[in-house]
Design an enzyme around this catalytic site. Structure first.
Site, short mmCIF file in Angstrom:
data_model
loop_
_atom_site.label_atom_id
_atom_site.label_comp_id
_atom_site.label_asym_id
_atom_site.label_seq_id
_atom_site.Cartn_x
_atom_site.Cartn_y
_atom_site.Cartn_z
N LEU A 314 0.80 -1.22 0.00
CA LEU A 314 0.00 0.00 0.00
C LEU A 314 0.84 1.27 0.00
CD1 LEU A 314 -2.71 -0.98 2.66
CD2 LEU A 314 -2.94 -1.02 0.17
N GLY A 315 1.98 1.23 0.65
CA GLY A 315 2.79 2.43 0.74
C GLY A 315 4.17 2.13 1.25
N GLY A 317 7.23 4.23 3.39
CA GLY A 317 7.63 5.44 4.08
C GLY A 317 9.03 5.35 4.63
N GLY A 320 8.89 2.38 7.38
CA GLY A 320 8.33 1.06 7.14
C GLY A 320 7.55 0.99 5.84
N THR A 321 7.21 -0.23 5.49
CA THR A 321 6.38 -0.51 4.32
C THR A 321 5.03 -1.03 4.80
OG1 THR A 321 8.33 -1.09 3.03
CG2 THR A 321 6.20 -1.83 2.19
N VAL A 322 3.96 -0.51 4.22
CA VAL A 322 2.62 -0.88 4.62
C VAL A 322 2.03 -1.81 3.57
CG1 VAL A 322 0.34 -0.06 5.27
CG2 VAL A 322 2.36 1.33 5.79
N LYS A 337 2.16 -2.94 8.85
CA LYS A 337 3.28 -2.01 8.70
C LYS A 337 4.54 -2.69 9.22
CE LYS A 337 4.76 2.71 9.70
NZ LYS A 337 4.38 4.00 10.31
N ASP A 428 2.75 14.94 12.80
CA ASP A 428 2.95 14.86 11.35
C ASP A 428 1.60 14.84 10.62
OD1 ASP A 428 4.42 14.81 9.02
OD2 ASP A 428 4.56 12.63 8.95
#
Length: 582
Positions: A314-315, A317, A320-322, A337, A428
């Site tokens: 999904l994403g 960052g 981490g990776t989701v 995550k 954030d």
């Protein structure tokens, strides 16, 4: 009985005649329609100052009380409204009419220089005492007309346009006095004014016409001093109120009486307390000190299972990776995550994020389910939110409208308040961390840099955490984050949703954006045509203590939505139509 009534009205008639005499001194020229006719108009102008004075007093009092509408404050405001708008104007208006009626009947009027009442300045007026003190009253003139139809039409216009226009400006005076707060207390002014206007139906019709001719323009001028006083400062509005939800002290039970069983657990709604504008965050040990139940830490016997089957990424960052994954035991879709580098600092960060989310209970905050150790690192199992980030929606479809922005602001402010009340700062907030589900409802995600227990160690290096385009000035300068910082970032996110640009504009590099934030460059890309422009400018103030709190913003935005007839919990995906090219 007649003598008794006359004696009872003498004090009021005496004050009214004194007011008329003073008005005659101020402006009583000896030309048509007559000096006392002009004095009646001047007296109406002087009476119009009473409601303005009442609104002025309320505005001054609110400088110290803000929006604290307790029983005492409401009683004081109610008395000010009734006395200044109903009692004093009605007594003066009826007293002026009775003074002229007495003069017309040959009785003592108490007017200085009243001999000119018998003077005829205009042929169509006749003597002033007959014109002002004789004839029908307002009620009889409107409902039992006599004479020419043209005269009746003129009276009808005068007794509708003049009082209604005066009512409009008295309402504006009251609303100006109650700026930066709920507008419903303005009823203390306009409802008594309606009663006063109806009560003047007993005045002589001609006297009433000239009275209202003076009242209307000075009710307009009365707005000026009330506006000059200004609204109460945000520091007063944001002053926290004492908590009143503490349970009363319960005496210990008797030794002979058995202890009652403990009540079943209840989900209490988060209290709507007003946070200070920019309080210092609590000590690290006080933040999330008592989180909810946290899943077993890495290395426990329940860690390392393969119950989560990954479906798609999904994403990606900085920490981490989701993944979208399926919980094979509960057969539900989750968001997984996974930390990039499962070192000790990253593990502490993931555990801190789990604790931060575990203590926050709000329908618009992403929920945490589990903390597990996957084969490729520590993983945080969260609620899966199907939808699109706000940044993607605005970038693809354009800015949203004021109603959608109001709902977005109110919803996300409620989510942040719930987090702040549990000692958690997000730090954030940005458009990419707001997810809009298929129904258009906003959800706040990624508390990965939330401040919670142990966070002081993680930020000991002084590294600035956040996104430069949406970071608050004090964060960019290295000062500790606070609820006011989250409020600034949320306002910047709402401004972006309305305009399509960050409030400080875009910079060539992240470092340039960070430097602009550290210099507290002015916000130059606000949506000026939005109804939220004023509260956005206040929320993006570079000084944290001058910003309205999130609770204040919610009250302001919710009040606007209610007055606009819009639901508070609707979707936030209404897009502003793009202009077609010419």
């Amino acid at each position: 009985m007649g003598n008794t009534d006359s004696e009872g009205n003498q004090p009021v008639s005496g004050i009214a005649s004194a007011l008329l005499s003073f008005a005659h001194t101020l402006f009583g020229p000896g030309f048509c329609p007559g000096d006392w006719v002009w004095a009646t108009t001047t007296a109406g102008a002087l009476v119009a100052l009473f409601p303005a004075a009442g609104a002025l007093i309320v505005a001054i009092v609110r400088k110290g009380t803000g929006n604290r509408y307790d029983t005492t404050t409401l009683t004081v405001f109610g008395l000010i409204g009734v006395i200044s708008v109903l009692v004093l104007p009605w007594l003066m208006a009826s007293g002026i009419s009775e003074t002229f009626r007495a003069a017309n009947a040959g009785q003592a009027s108490g007017l200085s220089g009243g001999a000119s009442l018998s003077t005829n300045y205009c042929s169509f007026i006749g003597t002033q005492k007959t014109y002002l003190g004789g004839g029908s009253n307002v009620f009889e003139t409107l409902f039992y007309p006599r004479g020419l139809k043209l005269a009746y039409v003129l009276y009808l216009l005068a007794f509708t346009v003049l009082p209604v226009g005066s009512l409009l400006f008295v309402m504006l005076q009251a609303r100006t006095a109650f700026r930066r707060g709920p507008k419903w207390p303005s009823r203390f002014f306009w409802i008594p004014f309606v009663v006063m206007a109806v009560a003047t139906a007993g005045m002589s019709a001609n006297t009433a016409v000239h009275f209202w001719l003076g009242f209307l323009p000075f009710s307009v001028l009365g707005l000026i001093p009330v506006a000059l006083v200004g609204p109460p400062p945000w520091s007063v509005i944001n002053r926290p109120e004492p908590r009143r939800d503490e349970p009363p002290a319960v005496p210990p039970p008797s030794r002979r009486e058995p202890l009652p069983p403990p009540p079943p657990p209840q989900n209490k709604p988060y209290p709507a307390t007003a946070l200070a504008s920019a309080p210092e965050p609590p000590p690290a040990g006080m933040l999330a000190a008592a989180p909810g139940a946290i899943p077993p830490p890495p290395g426990s016997r329940n860690a390392g299972s393969s119950r989560y089957r990954r479906v798609r990424q999904l994403g990606h960052g900085g920490f981490g990776t989701v993944w979208e994954a399926v919980d094979t035991q509960l057969n539900r879709t989750v968001a997984l995550k996974i930390a990039h580098a499962p070192d000790r600092d990253t593990e502490e960060r993931m555990q801190r994020e789990a604790r931060a989310l575990a203590v926050v209970n709000h329908p618009n905050c992403v929920r945490v389910y589990d903390l597990v150790e996957e084969p490729d690192g520590l993983a945080l199992v969260m609620e899966y939110l199907q939808g699109r980030p706000l940044a993607e929606v605005v970038d693809a479809q354009g800015p949203i409208d004021d109603v959608a922005a109001g709902r977005l602001w109110s919803t996300m402010a409620g989510a942040l308040v719930a987090a702040h009340e549990r000692g958690v700062l997000h730090r954030d907030v940005k458009p990419s961390n707001v997810i809009l589900d298929p129904a258009g409802i906003a959800h706040l995600i990624d508390f990965g840099i939330a401040r919670s227990q142990g966070d002081s160690k993680m930020t000991a290096t002084g590294m600035m955490i956040g996104t430069p385009d949406f970071v608050a000035p004090e964060q960019a300068m290295g000062s500790p984050a606070s609820p006011a910082s989250d409020a600034w970032q949320l306002a910047a996110t709402v401004s972006y949703a309305l305009s399509g640009q960050p409030p400080r504009g875009t910079r060539e590099t992240p470092m340039a954006a960070l430097m602009a934030a550290a210099r507290a460059d002015p916000v130059t890309h606000l949506p000026q045509r939005s109804v939220h422009a004023r509260i956005l400018a206040a929320s993006l103030d570079p000084e944290p203590r001058r910003r309205p709190t999130l609770n204040s913003v919610r009250r302001e935005v919710d009040g606007w939505l209610s007055r606009s007839g819009k639901a508070l919990d609707g979707p936030v995906t209404q897009i502003v139509p793009r202009r077609s090219p010419r």
